[in-house]
Design a protein around this motif. Structure first.
Motif, PDB file in Angstrom:
ATOM      1  N   PRO A   1       0.818  -1.228   0.000  1.00 10.96           N
ATOM      2  CA  PRO A   1       0.000   0.000   0.000  1.00 10.96           C
ATOM      3  C   PRO A   1       0.845   1.269   0.000  1.00 10.96           C
ATOM      4  O   PRO A   1       0.455   2.278  -0.595  1.00 10.96           O
ATOM      5  CB  PRO A   1      -0.798  -0.097   1.305  1.00 10.96           C
TER       6      PRO A   1
ATOM      7  N   ALA B   1       0.678   4.398  -2.586  1.00 15.19           N
ATOM      8  CA  ALA B   1       0.508   5.787  -2.115  1.00 15.19           C
ATOM      9  C   ALA B   1       1.565   6.699  -2.745  1.00 15.19           C
ATOM     10  O   ALA B   1       1.285   7.841  -3.114  1.00 15.19           O
ATOM     11  CB  ALA B   1       0.581   5.839  -0.592  1.00 15.19           C
TER      12      ALA B   1
ATOM     13  N   GLU C   1      -5.665   0.415  -1.539  1.00  9.99           N
ATOM     14  CA  GLU C   1      -4.836   1.561  -1.966  1.00  9.99           C
ATOM     15  C   GLU C   1      -4.509   1.431  -3.457  1.00  9.99           C
ATOM     16  O   GLU C   1      -4.354   2.427  -4.158  1.00  9.99           O
ATOM     17  CB  GLU C   1      -3.529   1.623  -1.169  1.00  9.99           C
TER      18      GLU C   1
END
Ligand code: AMP
Ligand code: MG
Length: 359
Positions: free
Chosen positions: A53, A57, A117
């Motif tokens: 994740p 990001a 994500e």
């Protein structure tokens, strides 16, 4: 990458992918949670570990991409689909066999291992196996699944040369693998196979006819063909104004023919004369067949009209060239909406914010 606003510049390694050790360096960066831009046959992608994740990001931060716009997961072997996706239908298998490796992205229900994500909060995942040697080697060497949107700043035209990636992302990502110009030049076709009826969410090089030859009836997401802004596209990314050059772009079209008729040529020449007289910098987007018919200081050639593939491969670079030349007004001919032309017109209309002047 040191913070999510990318205010601290990082040292971006830039290497030809064929250089000894380049693929290994890229793979190591990906394993460590870093970001690598790499060539594919469609456009350059910005890759990170799809199951991490934090790497996802970082991709959103580097691009300035809205976090509800999901990433496509790139794989190098078909077996990966069964690690990432549930309910893989027989029809989806036929598509994988027919078009992978290649410019087709397939949407499936996701397995738990794929973080939200990466999918922008959706319970589905987009998967593609690219056909570029560098992409396949890098994915295999890393032993990972690679989440990769196009390697441009959000809102800019997708990169078709390593130089475009450098323009947008130098100092914001860990590495750029240079593979020279890409082959196709527009993003993959996206087909949703997570629902009852297979549906095209984004047109591309693999056309509706090509898909239907393999699996029978395929729908097109209504939001792509209907100008009603209240209909939301099913691919979240399709709702954003993409690909837009800084100057104002208008498509001049003859309702009776997709070819640039004399009426179109006259209209564009008039608009060029008007805007030039007002002191603006003006460009015309045309093809080799018609270039001599325009009177304008900046005539940008998209290739040959009869060959959609040359037009697709030049489109984004020419939009970027308009920015580099500081063009205020851009007038483009329109293209046949059949087959690959449909994908070209989809990108051109988005770049123009749907501004069409009809004659
Ligand atoms: P890019 O990688 O920049 O070509 O953008 C990826 C495109 O795929 C965007 O338009 C996304 O909205 C779309 N996409 C990715 N994952 C999904 C998904 N699970 N469902 C629908 N669209 C998706
Ligand atoms: Mg993109």
């Amino acid at each position: 990458m040191t913070n999510d606003k990318c205010t601290n510049k990082i040292n971006t390694i830039i290497k030809a992918y064929s250089e000894e050790g380049a693929i290994e360096t890229a793979a190591k960066i990906l394993q460590d949670g870093g970001l690598v831009a790499f060539p594919t046959e469609t456009v350059y992608g910005l890759g990170g570990n799809a199951l991490n994740p934090e790497a996802s990001a970082k991709i959103y931060a580097a691009k300035g991409r809205p976090s509800d716009n999901p990433l496509i997961v790139h794989i190098a072997d078909t077996s990966a689909v069964y690690e990432l996706a549930e309910d893989v239908s027989e029809k989806a298998v036929y598509l994988m066999e027919a078009f992978w490796p290649g410019p087709l992205t397939i949407i499936f229900n996701k397995k738990e291992v794929v973080p939200y994500e990466t999918t922008g909060g959706l319970s589905t995942v987009a998967i593609r196996m690219p056909s570029h040697d560098a992409a396949l080697k890098m994915i295999r060497e890393s032993g990972l699944y690679i989440a990769a949107p196009s390697a441009n700043l959000s809102g800019r035209p997708s990169p078709t040369l390593a130089e475009h990636v450098i323009e947008d992302l130098n100092g914001r990502i860990d590495m750029i693998l240079d593979g020279g110009p890409v082959g196709i030049g527009i993003e993959s076709t996206i087909v949703d196979m997570s629902t009852e009826t297979p549906t095209i969410l984004r047109p591309g090089y693999i056309t509706k006819n090509m898909l239907e030859n393999i699996i029978g009836h395929v729908e097109i997401d209504k939001a792509l063909t209907c100008p009603d802004p209240s209909i939301r596209p099913k691919a979240p990314g399709m709702k954003y104004t993409h690909y837009a050059p800084k100057g104002s772009l208008a498509i001049v079209e003859d309702l009776n023919t997709p070819l640039a008729s004399q009426a179109v040529i006259d209209k564009i020449n008039n608009l060029v004369r008007e805007k030039t007289a007002e002191g603006f910098k003006v460009a015309v987007l045309t093809t080799k067949d018609n270039s001599e018919k325009y009177k304008c200081d900046n005539i940008l050639l998209l290739g040959e009209k009869a060959e959609g593939t040359t037009v697709a491969s030049h489109l984004y670079a020419k939009l970027r060239e308009c920015d580099a030349l500081g063009i205020d007004f851009i007038y483009s001919e329109s293209f046949n909406r059949d087959e690959l032309g449909g994908a070209i017109m989809n990108r051109l209309l988005k770049a123009a914010g749907h501004c069409v002047i009809t004659v």
